[in-house]
Design a protein around this motif. Sequence first.
Motif, PDB file in Angstrom:
ATOM      1  N   ASP A 420      45.337  15.997 102.016  1.00 52.66           N
ATOM      2  CA  ASP A 420      45.841  14.874 101.135  1.00 52.66           C
ATOM      3  C   ASP A 420      44.883  14.026 100.571  1.00 52.66           C
ATOM      4  N   VAL A 421      44.474  13.233 101.211  1.00 45.14           N
ATOM      5  CA  VAL A 421      43.515  12.205 101.073  1.00 45.14           C
ATOM      6  C   VAL A 421      42.153  12.423 101.849  1.00 45.14           C
ATOM      7  N   LEU A 422      41.043  12.161 101.139  1.00 40.65           N
ATOM      8  CA  LEU A 422      39.591  12.235 101.951  1.00 40.65           C
ATOM      9  C   LEU A 422      38.817  11.348 101.526  1.00 40.65           C
ATOM     10  N   ALA A 423      37.889  10.994 102.374  1.00 39.42           N
ATOM     11  CA  ALA A 423      36.725   9.997 102.127  1.00 39.42           C
ATOM     12  C   ALA A 423      35.707  10.445 103.139  1.00 39.42           C
ATOM     13  N   SER A 424      34.479  10.763 102.508  1.00 40.60           N
ATOM     14  CA  SER A 424      33.334  11.242 103.023  1.00 40.60           C
ATOM     15  C   SER A 424      31.861  10.544 103.006  1.00 40.60           C
ATOM     16  N   SER A 425      31.105  10.775 103.912  1.00 38.35           N
ATOM     17  CA  SER A 425      29.524  10.304 103.900  1.00 38.35           C
ATOM     18  C   SER A 425      28.869  11.621 104.029  1.00 38.35           C
ATOM     19  N   GLU A 426      27.567  11.545 104.367  1.00 38.30           N
ATOM     20  CA  GLU A 426      26.724  12.822 104.490  1.00 38.30           C
ATOM     21  C   GLU A 426      26.988  13.268 105.736  1.00 38.30           C
ATOM     22  N   VAL A 427      27.447  12.585 106.800  1.00 40.73           N
ATOM     23  CA  VAL A 427      27.434  13.322 108.068  1.00 40.73           C
ATOM     24  C   VAL A 427      28.852  12.875 108.734  1.00 40.73           C
ATOM     25  N   SER A 428      29.968  12.418 107.844  1.00 38.89           N
ATOM     26  CA  SER A 428      31.289  12.152 108.439  1.00 38.89           C
ATOM     27  C   SER A 428      32.298  12.313 107.308  1.00 38.89           C
ATOM     28  N   ILE A 429      33.573  12.839 107.807  1.00 42.60           N
ATOM     29  CA  ILE A 429      34.649  12.942 106.778  1.00 42.60           C
ATOM     30  C   ILE A 429      35.828  12.196 107.566  1.00 42.60           C
ATOM     31  N   SER A 430      36.640  11.593 106.767  1.00 46.26           N
ATOM     32  CA  SER A 430      37.962  11.230 107.181  1.00 46.26           C
ATOM     33  C   SER A 430      39.201  11.697 106.300  1.00 46.26           C
ATOM     34  N   LEU A 431      40.106  12.317 106.857  1.00 44.09           N
ATOM     35  CA  LEU A 431      41.090  12.770 105.655  1.00 44.09           C
ATOM     36  C   LEU A 431      42.610  13.038 106.367  1.00 44.09           C
ATOM     37  N   THR A 432      43.518  13.187 105.546  1.00 47.73           N
ATOM     38  CA  THR A 432      44.783  13.488 106.275  1.00 47.73           C
ATOM     39  C   THR A 432      45.418  14.669 105.946  1.00 47.73           C
ATOM     40  N   LEU A 433      46.205  15.045 106.766  1.00 45.56           N
ATOM     41  CA  LEU A 433      46.839  16.324 106.511  1.00 45.56           C
ATOM     42  C   LEU A 433      48.382  15.888 106.712  1.00 45.56           C
ATOM     43  N   ASP A 434      49.133  16.661 105.921  1.00 49.50           N
ATOM     44  CA  ASP A 434      50.759  16.262 105.981  1.00 49.50           C
ATOM     45  C   ASP A 434      51.194  17.120 106.849  1.00 49.50           C
ATOM     46  N   LYS A 435      52.674  16.887 107.003  1.00 52.53           N
ATOM     47  CA  LYS A 435      53.391  17.729 108.267  1.00 52.53           C
ATOM     48  C   LYS A 435      53.787  19.082 108.043  1.00 52.53           C
ATOM     49  N   LYS A 436      53.399  19.509 106.617  1.00 53.75           N
ATOM     50  CA  LYS A 436      53.580  20.973 106.246  1.00 53.75           C
ATOM     51  C   LYS A 436      52.561  21.910 106.933  1.00 53.75           C
ATOM     52  N   GLN A 437      51.422  21.379 107.342  1.00 55.34           N
ATOM     53  CA  GLN A 437      50.384  22.058 108.149  1.00 55.34           C
ATOM     54  C   GLN A 437      50.917  22.436 109.502  1.00 55.34           C
ATOM     55  N   ARG A 438      50.908  23.515 109.858  1.00 52.40           N
ATOM     56  CA  ARG A 438      51.193  23.952 111.037  1.00 52.40           C
ATOM     57  C   ARG A 438      50.274  23.527 112.309  1.00 52.40           C
ATOM     58  N   ASP A 439      50.899  22.979 113.342  1.00 52.18           N
ATOM     59  CA  ASP A 439      49.894  22.534 114.517  1.00 52.18           C
ATOM     60  C   ASP A 439      49.093  23.426 115.005  1.00 52.18           C
ATOM     61  N   ALA A 440      49.403  24.934 115.000  1.00 52.70           N
ATOM     62  CA  ALA A 440      48.611  25.845 115.531  1.00 52.70           C
ATOM     63  C   ALA A 440      47.273  25.917 114.897  1.00 52.70           C
ATOM     64  N   ASP A 441      47.646  25.920 113.312  1.00 50.67           N
ATOM     65  CA  ASP A 441      46.374  25.982 112.360  1.00 50.67           C
ATOM     66  C   ASP A 441      45.361  24.806 112.607  1.00 50.67           C
ATOM     67  N   ILE A 442      46.043  23.718 112.841  1.00 51.00           N
ATOM     68  CA  ILE A 442      45.162  22.283 112.938  1.00 51.00           C
ATOM     69  C   ILE A 442      44.351  22.728 114.228  1.00 51.00           C
ATOM     70  N   GLU A 443      45.162  23.002 115.398  1.00 55.55           N
ATOM     71  CA  GLU A 443      44.569  23.150 116.585  1.00 55.55           C
ATOM     72  C   GLU A 443      43.182  24.107 116.594  1.00 55.55           C
ATOM     73  N   GLY A 444      43.770  25.348 115.690  1.00 52.99           N
ATOM     74  CA  GLY A 444      42.526  26.178 115.634  1.00 52.99           C
ATOM     75  C   GLY A 444      41.400  25.706 114.736  1.00 52.99           C
TER      76      GLY A 444
END
Length: 554
Positions: A420-444
């Motif tokens: 959904d939303v992303l912010a990044s630098s050269e060595v770090s990334i912060s981002l959001t995932l909505d509830k449509k994404q499956r927990d198993a996929d996120i864990e993988g």
Amino acid sequence: MVTIALTLWSCAIGITTAFQPLHSTPLTLAQQRQDNQQQRTWFQQPRSSLEYPSGRSHSQRATFLRAEGSGPKPADKMDVVYKFGGSSLADKDRIDHVASLIKQQIDSGYRPRAVVCSAMGKTTNSLFTAGEFALEGRVNIDAIRTLHTATMEHFEFSDRVKDEVFALLNECEDLLNGVRLIQELSLKSLDQLVSYGERCSVRIMAARLNQIGVPANAFDAWEVGIYTDSTFGDAKILSKSEPAIAKAFSRIDPNVVAVVTGFIGHDPKGKITTLGRGGSDLTATALGAAIPGVDEIQVWKDVDGILTTDPRIVSKAMPVSEVSYDEASELAYFGAQVLHPIAMQPARKSNVPVRVKNSYNPSAVGTLIRNTKATNPLVTAITCKRDVKLLDINSNQMFEAHGFLSKVFREFEKHSISVDVLASSEVSISLTLDKKQRDADIEGLITDLSFCSDVTETTGMSILTLIADVDRSSEVLATVFRVFMVSGIKVKMMSQGASKVNISFTVPTESLDLAIAELHKCFFEQKCRVDFPAIEVDGIETKNKTDVPIMVKG
């Protein structure tokens, strides 16, 4: 820490200022048509892929089609495409109301080339449920049958109309019996199952219009050129639909209302597909964009247009007079339950204005969506997306930092996870995932990212998005962070959208409603009064208990 960066995916908020009227004086029909024509330029880019005869442009195609038989449009008429959702067609009373509304619109100078209808009331939900029950061995559509039968009996429709609707309901029941026997409900079968709601609805609406003296014919969407790919459950409209729609409507008398099923189409093999939830909006904009000479698309809902925020959170939410195509798309994507997220694409492509109206309050002006706005307020609306997950991804490698981002996004592609939303630098990334994404996929994903990074997952977060004039982002942010400071709201991430119409904040879900309510007071209600906190200087605490109004000017 608050991360500030650009988003790769748009997130939108907007607020119209309290010091600028949200409603303009209603225009006459002639003024509306002139205003729309001044705003639009038919198909500014070449349309060679649409296979128009002899390479004609869209405007030339319109002339060609009218010469073929549809006839010229009277100077005092405004050609429109209407769309009515399920709540507007909930029962016999609402059917009668909408039919009378269409007749009143015709008497006022509008000429509806198409009326797109959703299923009556909660029929689509009931059909989904019926499919689930059929898998458990129980077939029952009594409630659906009762709703449609009671409506037809109330209006004393002819046997021909009743026979058509009953044939569809019987076919629906046969399909469910097949599901019960084979214990399987594929996406293809599910699309056919839920299509019966719209197919019954348009036949009832067309019959009622004819009863009150408005000539009308019912059409399934594929009969007027809505063709899709074979992605059952979430099909995409194919480019060949545009010339097919234009050709179909060249054969329909413009003084006869074409009542068309929303939400559904045909794939290349003639199988029924659905456009996903809210797809009736997309049907309407696809028709409005392709029918030559349409001046406006009107989407009739149960609210007075697009509102400044969710009225369930803020009771004083108010209609917004106009938004751009970009803003409408962002609002839809980030949670506003008004328009389908991709419904703006055909209208924007053809530069046809879209107006959101209230079928329960027809006199309300509504919200006009078009390419260029007459005014550009500081903030237009506030929307949100609840219960997202925040991932903080930090590189654990000292070298080759230049390849870090590419490694991360390869893993997202591998696991088919959208951001959904992303912010990044050269060595770090912060981002959001909505509830449509499956927990198993996120864990993988987290497991596979461990070879190059340390990942922290935070749940219970929400995205608060402002549709705003980002050229004046400093003014917006000054107010937002003052409100957040006084209200004790912690921002975990902030992003300014690449689309240039939104600013988004990731905040704890427990603080979301408070944040929206306080920001709405500032930008819309002239009630932005805050207490400055105590300030300690050289060990001496100074208290300021004065309420200071923040004046937000558009």
